[in-house]
Design an enzyme around this catalytic site. Structure first.
Site, PDB file in Angstrom:
ATOM      1  CE  LYS A   1      -3.632  -2.498  -0.272  1.00 19.97           C
ATOM      2  NZ  LYS A   1      -4.336  -3.263   0.696  1.00 19.97           N
TER       3      LYS A   1
HETATM    4  C1  LIG Z   1      -5.386  -4.353   1.108  1.00 21.20           C
HETATM    5  C2  LIG Z   1      -6.878  -4.234   1.107  1.00 21.20           C
HETATM    6  C3  LIG Z   1      -7.645  -4.544   2.233  1.00 21.20           C
HETATM    7  C4  LIG Z   1      -7.102  -5.238   3.426  1.00 21.20           C
HETATM    8  O1  LIG Z   1      -6.124  -4.556   4.056  1.00 21.20           O
HETATM    9  P1  LIG Z   1      -5.335  -5.264   5.262  1.00 21.20           P
HETATM   10  O2  LIG Z   1      -4.633  -4.128   5.914  1.00 21.20           O
HETATM   11  O3  LIG Z   1      -4.415  -6.261   4.636  1.00 21.20           O
HETATM   12  O4  LIG Z   1      -6.344  -5.907   6.139  1.00 21.20           O
HETATM   13  C5  LIG Z   1      -8.997  -4.267   2.206  1.00 21.20           C
HETATM   14  N1  LIG Z   1      -9.585  -3.747   1.116  1.00 21.20           N
HETATM   15  C6  LIG Z   1      -8.893  -3.476   0.005  1.00 21.20           C
HETATM   16  C7  LIG Z   1      -9.594  -2.882  -1.168  1.00 21.20           C
HETATM   17  C8  LIG Z   1      -7.507  -3.718  -0.046  1.00 21.20           C
HETATM   18  O5  LIG Z   1      -6.824  -3.502  -1.171  1.00 21.20           O
END
Ligand SMILES: *Cc1c(COP(=O)(O)O)cnc(C)c1O
Length: 383
Positions: free
Chosen positions: A183
């Site tokens: 991210k």
């Molecule tokens: C990465 C992601 C999540 C989950 O995030 P985590 O921090 O790994 O729980 C949820 N929704 C979307 C759209 C994502 O890309």
């Protein structure tokens, strides 16, 4: 397989090492002053009142639903064009994810489809700002207000975005962020909730730590005092090491977003200039795109071949996402057959994401685009 251009690379280095060393030199590794500093910084960036550090975005969505009292027997409207976590968080709360179709040109939740799916059991809407493009939050907020629903934004792709003058967290009752490894800012695993209501923020702080009214940092500061368990809670609290990794990245986040925007613009221009037979999501007016991902939409018939051919040329690719109502568990549990959401299915069958990360050299765009042209042409000939 040798990957010469990776799908993603993080840019963590000396500043993050120094910040972690500072935490290691102190007494509190778990939730403490560094987390509080990150929360203040993150909330200020978004122009929001409160940020609550979490261990994941999945946990953030789950906790928001719990805090709003949404669970057994309730319906939560969301999109099938997302990562599974959006739906599993709803299931964790005990509620039922009700999928509706997406806009064909963006992949984002279609407000008209949302309103058509509302029943007497509907309690919330969970929009996902797909790829970094915000959903039409003004329309979704208006629908939610007409029907007395909560809006919980899955902003895992979109810290830096804006639409119609509103940032993530401005129009939702809560916005959920991810600091997972790929991210925009990352601590490997981590997340945050952003809310504007002080009582809600205080409740979320209880719920993220077992419903305990004292933390380890409180004990360090005040000495041991009996604590109470005042609610049923979970174990979702961000720790100081995670916060230390994130704080220096906040300083680069805007520049990194601009960098991804420039790479995305180069991709768009070169894909068009070469006349490659792929579609691109449409831009939306009065919007700042966070450019978390750069998807291209081939035809469904050749997508998997194109993915294979790109990987064979050393280009890292990922599919974000195959429509999740068709994944085995969710199909069996929720019972949506193929054909339920034609737009989400078309995107899910045809999408692939090209490499995009702030340290990617701009001249790698031409290498990836040439590989894409070859992959698409080869796959079309093979059909
Ligand atoms: C990465 C992601 C999540 C989950 O995030 P985590 O921090 O790994 O729980 C949820 N929704 C979307 C759209 C994502 O890309």
């Amino acid at each position: 397989m040798t990957t010469t251009i990776p799908f993603f690379a993080h840019d963590l280095g000396a500043a993050e090492l120094a910040a972690v060393a500072e935490v290691l030199a102190g007494p509190i590794l778990t939730t403490g002053e560094t987390v509080a500093r990150f929360e203040a910084r993150f909330a200020a960036y978004l122009g929001a009142r409160h940020a609550v550090g979490m261990t994941s975005c999945t946990g953030a969505i789950h906790l928001a639903l719990e805090a709003f009292g949404i669970g057994d027997g309730d319906e939560v409207i969301t999109t099938p064009m997302t990562f599974i976590a959006t739906a599993t968080a709803i299931l964790q709360a005990g509620a039922r994810p009700v999928f509706v179709d997406v806009e064909p040109t963006t992949g984002n939740l279609d407000p008209a489809a949302v309103e058509a799916a509302i029943t007497s059991r509907t309690k919330a809407i969970v929009p996902v700002h797909l790829y970094g493009l915000m959903c039409d939050m003004r329309a979704l907020r208006a629908i939610a207000d007409r029907h007395g629903l909560k809006v919980i934004e899955d902003a895992a792709h979109c810290i830096e975005g804006e639409r119609d003058g509103a940032r993530p967290g401005a129009l939702g009752d809560a916005a959920c962020f991810s600091f997972y490894a790929t991210k925009a800012i990352t601590c490997g695993e981590g997340g945050a909730l952003v809310v504007n209501d002080a009582d809600l923020a205080a409740r979320l702080r209880l719920l993220r730590l077992h419903g305990m009214n004292k933390s380890a940092a409180d004990r360090q500061r005040e000495g041991y005092q009996h604590w109470d368990m005042v609610e049923f809670g979970w174990k979702y609290n961000m720790d100081n090491i995670q916060a230390a990794l994130l704080l220096p990245q906040m300083e680069r986040m805007e520049a990194n977003c601009e960098r991804r925007a420039a790479l995305a613009e180069a991709y768009r221009a070169q894909i068009r200039a070469r006349g490659i037979d792929v579609a691109l999501p449409s831009p939306v007016a009065r919007t700042r795109h966070a450019h978390h991902l750069f998807p291209v939409w081939t035809s469904a018939a050749i997508r998997d071949d194109v993915v294979g051919a790109l990987q064979a040329q050393g280009v890292g690719v990922v599919v974000n996402y195959r429509a999740i109502h068709l994944l085995s568990y969710l199909r069996d549990r929720l019972g949506y057959p193929r054909g339920s959401f034609p737009n989400a299915e078309r995107i899910g069958d045809s999408t692939l994401s090209l490499p995009l990360y702030p340290t990617m050299p701009i001249d790698h765009v031409a290498v990836v685009v040439a590989a894409l042209e070859k992959a698409v042409a080869g796959a079309e000939v093979a059909r």
